[in-house]
Enzyme design. Sequence first.
Site, PDB file in Angstrom:
ATOM      1  N   SER A   9       0.992  -1.175  -0.578  1.00 52.60           N
ATOM      2  CA  SER A   9      -0.039   0.044   0.229  1.00 52.60           C
ATOM      3  C   SER A   9       0.851   1.326  -0.200  1.00 52.60           C
ATOM      4  O   SER A   9       1.488   1.224   0.717  1.00 52.60           O
ATOM      5  CB  SER A   9      -1.110  -0.179   1.539  1.00 52.60           C
ATOM      6  OG  SER A   9      -1.354   1.438   1.397  1.00 52.60           O
ATOM      7  N   HIS A  34      -1.205  -0.953  -4.413  1.00 56.85           N
ATOM      8  CA  HIS A  34      -2.658  -0.619  -3.509  1.00 56.85           C
ATOM      9  C   HIS A  34      -2.594   0.942  -3.246  1.00 56.85           C
ATOM     10  O   HIS A  34      -1.910   1.888  -2.330  1.00 56.85           O
ATOM     11  CB  HIS A  34      -2.425  -1.932  -2.781  1.00 56.85           C
ATOM     12  CG  HIS A  34      -3.224  -1.304  -1.981  1.00 56.85           C
ATOM     13  ND1 HIS A  34      -4.740  -2.179  -2.714  1.00 56.85           N
ATOM     14  CD2 HIS A  34      -4.541  -0.961  -1.109  1.00 56.85           C
ATOM     15  CE1 HIS A  34      -5.908  -2.067  -1.109  1.00 56.85           C
ATOM     16  NE2 HIS A  34      -6.021  -1.540  -0.280  1.00 56.85           N
ATOM     17  N   ASP A  36      -5.049   2.915  -1.237  1.00 60.45           N
ATOM     18  CA  ASP A  36      -5.440   3.468  -0.712  1.00 60.45           C
ATOM     19  C   ASP A  36      -6.814   4.681  -0.634  1.00 60.45           C
ATOM     20  O   ASP A  36      -6.275   6.244  -0.078  1.00 60.45           O
ATOM     21  CB  ASP A  36      -5.394   3.815   1.107  1.00 60.45           C
ATOM     22  CG  ASP A  36      -5.193   2.143   1.589  1.00 60.45           C
ATOM     23  OD1 ASP A  36      -6.243   0.984   1.143  1.00 60.45           O
ATOM     24  OD2 ASP A  36      -3.901   1.054   1.859  1.00 60.45           O
ATOM     25  N   MET A  38      -8.924   7.804   0.718  1.00 62.55           N
ATOM     26  CA  MET A  38      -9.974   8.365   1.681  1.00 62.55           C
ATOM     27  C   MET A  38     -10.877   9.292   1.201  1.00 62.55           C
ATOM     28  O   MET A  38     -10.154  10.799   1.125  1.00 62.55           O
ATOM     29  CB  MET A  38      -9.388   8.137   2.780  1.00 62.55           C
ATOM     30  CG  MET A  38      -8.775   6.784   3.330  1.00 62.55           C
ATOM     31  SD  MET A  38      -7.815   6.560   4.707  1.00 62.55           S
ATOM     32  CE  MET A  38      -6.338   5.027   4.301  1.00 62.55           C
ATOM     33  N   HIS A  68      -8.546   0.862  -3.610  1.00 60.80           N
ATOM     34  CA  HIS A  68      -9.535   0.797  -2.509  1.00 60.80           C
ATOM     35  C   HIS A  68     -10.146   1.835  -2.247  1.00 60.80           C
ATOM     36  O   HIS A  68      -9.491   2.437  -1.536  1.00 60.80           O
ATOM     37  CB  HIS A  68      -8.902  -0.410  -1.396  1.00 60.80           C
ATOM     38  CG  HIS A  68      -9.610  -0.210  -0.250  1.00 60.80           C
ATOM     39  ND1 HIS A  68      -9.267  -0.651   1.247  1.00 60.80           N
ATOM     40  CD2 HIS A  68     -11.385  -0.354   0.202  1.00 60.80           C
ATOM     41  CE1 HIS A  68     -10.258  -0.565   2.377  1.00 60.80           C
ATOM     42  NE2 HIS A  68     -11.308   0.240   1.126  1.00 60.80           N
ATOM     43  N   MET A  70     -12.295   3.760  -0.443  1.00 56.41           N
ATOM     44  CA  MET A  70     -13.216   4.483   0.648  1.00 56.41           C
ATOM     45  C   MET A  70     -13.810   6.157   0.506  1.00 56.41           C
ATOM     46  O   MET A  70     -13.511   6.791   1.681  1.00 56.41           O
ATOM     47  CB  MET A  70     -12.170   4.824   2.367  1.00 56.41           C
ATOM     48  CG  MET A  70     -11.167   2.919   2.859  1.00 56.41           C
ATOM     49  SD  MET A  70      -9.798   3.074   3.471  1.00 56.41           S
ATOM     50  CE  MET A  70      -8.930   3.042   2.295  1.00 56.41           C
ATOM     51  N   MET A 139     -11.371  -6.548   5.605  1.00 56.91           N
ATOM     52  CA  MET A 139     -10.641  -5.202   6.376  1.00 56.91           C
ATOM     53  C   MET A 139      -9.931  -5.874   7.393  1.00 56.91           C
ATOM     54  O   MET A 139     -11.433  -6.128   7.949  1.00 56.91           O
ATOM     55  CB  MET A 139     -10.882  -3.788   6.284  1.00 56.91           C
ATOM     56  CG  MET A 139     -11.370  -3.022   5.128  1.00 56.91           C
ATOM     57  SD  MET A 139      -9.593  -2.658   4.117  1.00 56.91           S
ATOM     58  CE  MET A 139      -8.827  -1.952   5.493  1.00 56.91           C
ATOM     59  N   ASP A 177      -6.639  -6.928   4.185  1.00 51.88           N
ATOM     60  CA  ASP A 177      -5.730  -5.600   4.304  1.00 51.88           C
ATOM     61  C   ASP A 177      -5.895  -4.664   5.753  1.00 51.88           C
ATOM     62  O   ASP A 177      -6.891  -5.409   6.208  1.00 51.88           O
ATOM     63  CB  ASP A 177      -6.398  -4.361   3.532  1.00 51.88           C
ATOM     64  CG  ASP A 177      -5.891  -2.998   3.174  1.00 51.88           C
ATOM     65  OD1 ASP A 177      -4.436  -3.313   4.077  1.00 51.88           O
ATOM     66  OD2 ASP A 177      -6.491  -2.084   2.753  1.00 51.88           O
TER      67      ASP A 177
END
Length: 223
Positions: A9, A34, A36, A38, A68, A70, A139, A177
């Site tokens: 990540s 990866h 993340d 957010m 991913h 979020m 998660m 993850d």
Amino acid sequence: MKPYLIAPSILSANFTKLGEEVDNILAAGADVVHFDVMDNHYVPNLTIGPLICNALRKHGVTADIDVHLMVQPVDDMIKQFADAGASYISFHPEATLHVDRSLQLIIDSGCKPGLVFNPATPLQHLDHVMHKLHHILLMSVNPGFGGQSFIPQSLDKLKIIRALIDQSGLDIRLEIDGGVKVDNIRAIAEAGADMFVAGSAIFGQANYHNVIQQMRSELALAN
């Protein structure tokens, strides 16, 4: 079981030299990059957007990029990351009003779709959509921040999801993850995961190659 994939990540990377960091983890043996993503609404943190994905593609990164989301809502971000060069895109079922529609949007955008489950999110969201999934992401921490400790009960939930995948006969990856490290990756694999996101456990080490090889050595012992 599919071949194991290691997906560092970039949340834990040095952003002042991100292109070099990604080049280095791939040269060290990582399989997937990866992301993340957010939005400070769905989770209490703000990270990166599609411009970073596009910049890495322009930098020359050809490996799969696993995004991913979020964020809430998700559909507009799906389109933007698909246009920016994402390979896989996953989202949380609570973050959309229409899970099937959002999955189909990922497929129609030319990316591989996934559904993400927080530690306390029920698995009933898989009902009626498993045939559309490339991967399921579990998660093993509550989303929002890197460097958290693995929640042990995640192993039981992994086993349940693995059984659902096996019973379905579908070709679905099971991704994990949160708190994945050298000392627990074997147990996580034995519970059913075949794709492993690790942030600080890799980027926090001086030698990326060594830690990735240690992870692969542990995975080779899984049964």
